[in-house]
Design a protein around this motif. Sequence first.
Motif, PDB file in Angstrom:
ATOM      1  N   LEU A  30      -4.338 -54.985 -23.725  1.00  0.00           N
ATOM      2  CA  LEU A  30      -3.791 -55.637 -24.917  1.00  0.00           C
ATOM      3  C   LEU A  30      -4.816 -56.533 -25.608  1.00  0.00           C
ATOM      4  O   LEU A  30      -5.020 -56.414 -26.824  1.00  0.00           O
ATOM      5  CB  LEU A  30      -2.527 -56.430 -24.561  1.00  0.00           C
ATOM      6  N   LEU A  34      -6.298 -55.845 -29.388  1.00  0.00           N
ATOM      7  CA  LEU A  34      -5.990 -56.914 -30.335  1.00  0.00           C
ATOM      8  C   LEU A  34      -7.271 -57.494 -30.920  1.00  0.00           C
ATOM      9  O   LEU A  34      -7.369 -57.741 -32.124  1.00  0.00           O
ATOM     10  CB  LEU A  34      -5.166 -58.003 -29.639  1.00  0.00           C
ATOM     11  N   THR A  38      -8.318 -57.420 -34.876  1.00  0.00           N
ATOM     12  CA  THR A  38      -8.531 -58.661 -35.622  1.00  0.00           C
ATOM     13  C   THR A  38      -9.994 -58.863 -35.990  1.00  0.00           C
ATOM     14  O   THR A  38     -10.306 -59.389 -37.062  1.00  0.00           O
ATOM     15  CB  THR A  38      -8.023 -59.870 -34.825  1.00  0.00           C
ATOM     16  N   PRO A 141      -5.732 -63.821 -30.911  1.00  0.00           N
ATOM     17  CA  PRO A 141      -6.410 -63.517 -29.641  1.00  0.00           C
ATOM     18  C   PRO A 141      -7.336 -64.633 -29.171  1.00  0.00           C
ATOM     19  O   PRO A 141      -7.580 -64.784 -27.972  1.00  0.00           O
ATOM     20  CB  PRO A 141      -7.214 -62.249 -29.971  1.00  0.00           C
TER      21      PRO A 141
END
Length: 243
Positions: A30, A34, A38, A141
């Motif tokens: 994850l 992520l 981003t 994040p």
Amino acid sequence: MNWIFLIIIFLATLGGGIIPMVVRRIHPNLPLYLLGFTGACLFGITILHLLPEVFHELGHSAGIYIVIGFFFQVALAQLSHGTEHGHTHVPQNDHHHVAVAPLLLGLSIHAFMEGIPLGFHFNDSASMSSLVIGVAAHKLPEALTLMTVMLHSHQKGMKLWRILLIFSLVTPLAAVLAAEAGSHSAQMEHVLTYVVALVIGAFLHISTTIFYESGTKHHELSYRKVLAISAGLLLAFLTLIFE
């Protein structure tokens, strides 16, 4: 100053930090995907919106400050240990501990730098809303990684929540201070242009480092990470509709 934008940044940071505090088993891929998403979004928005602004204002000299900002971020990463681009460096056993103070200092300086462009007056009306999307996406994040490190360094209870709350306020506070300084002095507004160029350099370092270093043992690009990066770039390109 658009307070809704600052609230979005605050909530994105808070939300990212809460995830490792309430979800004890996060899928290891994850954060990787992520970060890819981003980082690509931040990279695209920097190229599409921020670079044209500073080159319009500063001409060729903008490149000098962008390069300085790039290498300033390299130095800053020595304090933050690369937390802003996904490096956790959690202790592997009880004999190794995270140096919390330098990490928080380095990451807070970086977060403050992120907020300065949010208080800048852009000529292109699409730049601010696009920048908010990029910074908010990056904060999620970033805060997730920070709080993961804090949990592994045995920070607990209210102290953990205070760290997250204060960190979530740093970027909005920088935006408010920059906006106030720029509104009271034309000279200060011009100085902020140079600071934005420095921040662009930092953004370029962070986003490109995410592409090639974060998340995998051999720094390879899996097809899933490529898809995440592609989605982030697509979002950045979609911000052009704001123009």
